[in-house]
Design an enzyme around this catalytic site. Structure first.
Site, PDB file in Angstrom:
ATOM      1  N   SER A 141      -3.737  -2.711  12.233  1.00  0.00           N
ATOM      2  CA  SER A 141      -2.483  -2.881  11.807  1.00  0.00           C
ATOM      3  C   SER A 141      -1.512  -2.522  12.590  1.00  0.00           C
ATOM      4  CB  SER A 141      -2.453  -3.087  10.333  1.00  0.00           C
ATOM      5  OG  SER A 141      -0.867  -3.630  10.008  1.00  0.00           O
ATOM      6  N   TYR A 154      -2.786   1.355   2.127  1.00  0.00           N
ATOM      7  CA  TYR A 154      -2.796   0.439   3.119  1.00  0.00           C
ATOM      8  C   TYR A 154      -2.281   1.404   4.668  1.00  0.00           C
ATOM      9  CZ  TYR A 154      -2.518  -3.659   6.173  1.00  0.00           C
ATOM     10  OH  TYR A 154      -2.811  -4.482   7.200  1.00  0.00           O
ATOM     11  N   LYS A 158      -5.026   2.381   7.653  1.00  0.00           N
ATOM     12  CA  LYS A 158      -4.876   1.783   8.917  1.00  0.00           C
ATOM     13  C   LYS A 158      -4.810   2.678  10.022  1.00  0.00           C
ATOM     14  CE  LYS A 158      -5.811  -2.592   7.720  1.00  0.00           C
ATOM     15  NZ  LYS A 158      -7.026  -3.206   8.205  1.00  0.00           N
TER      16      LYS A 158
END
Length: 274
Positions: A141, A154, A158
């Site tokens: 991401s 998250y 990532k």
């Protein structure tokens, strides 16, 4: 890399970027195993693909947080089509809002967004190194290069996915193993909307941070960009080119970037109150 005639596995293939990648791979001449935690979703994608390309796609229900299921997925792909040429570690979860409420939420996010990549690579590398070729595609991401307002887990996982892809490329790139790392911003998938549907102001800010930073692309648009990057064997795939400028500004003056991100986060939270 030309994908025609290749065997590919796409995790998280039951929709979104994964579903679009699976369909595009088959259109370009590959045979694909569509894997997803949601078995019915994987079957739906494989059935849609097979209407125009009979026998080119099969569906497998798989939870990539479980190494035994990754092993079974790879075994099924090899039994159906033969040795795997491309593995798309695409499955991902949004993780908890903020710091999360417990370690289990973090463990799940780490397992899906990072350890699934490590485990798949560990299983695939012996065969790839013996054959002198293989391609690992990691869906990370833009958050892995920048950060993710609203979700520590998250953002951290990532970043780790980007770091692992870098390591693979450095360690095995001269032995025939190619690696690409996909780092998009907004893509119109359920994952994008997870924050705004969380009922939490910080979660809603997480979604707005992405949707207000640049265009929200369709999964098909991202798949098109990925295929072009694979043909060039490019490591960093940026469907939103402006991410590179953001990344450069971050590296050029880290403290200024952190200050700017705090201000941006506050604007997003203030907007939620108005």
């Amino acid at each position: 890399m030309q994908v025609a005639g290749k065997i590919a596995v796409v995790t998280g293939g039951g929709g979104g970027i994964g579903g679009a990648l699976a369909a595009r791979l088959v259109r370009d001449g590959a045979r694909v195993v569509v894997a997803d935690l949601d078995t019915d979703a994987a079957k739906g994608i494989a059935a849609t693909i097979s209407r125009d390309h009979p026998g080119a796609a099969v569906a497998v229900g798989a939870d990539v947080s479980d190494i035994a299921q990754i092993e079974a997925l790879i075994a099924r792909a090899e039994a159906e089509f033969g040795p795997i040429d491309l593995y798309f570690a695409n499955a991902g979860v949004a993780g908890p809002v903020g710091l999360g409420e417990d370690d289990l939420q973090w463990a799940t996010t780490i397992d899906v967004n990072l350890r699934a990549h490590v485990r798949a690579a560990r299983l695939l590398l012996p065969g790839w190194l013996e054959r002198g070729e293989g391609y690992f595609v990691s869906t990370a991401s833009a958050a892995g290069l920048l950060t993710q307002i609203g979700s520590a887990a998250y953002s951290v996982t990532k970043h780790a996915a980007v770091g692992f892809a870098e390591w693979l490329a450095v360690t095995y790139g001269d032995r025939g193993v190619r690696v690409s790392c996909l780092c998009p911003m907004g893509v119109e998938t359920p994952l994008l909307r997870a924050g705004e549907n969380s009922g939490d102001a910080l979660g809603a800010a997480a979604t707005r941070a992405v949707t207000s930073a640049g265009a929200v692309l369709t999964p098909d648009e991202v798949a098109e960009i990925v295929m072009a990057a694979l043909e060039q064997e490019r490591f960093l795939i940026l469907p939103h080119p402006e991410v590179l400028d953001m990344y450069r500004r971050k590296g050029a003056d880290y403290d200024r970037w952190l200050s700017g991100m705090r201000q941006y986060q506050q604007r997003l939270l203030d907007g939620a109150k108005s």
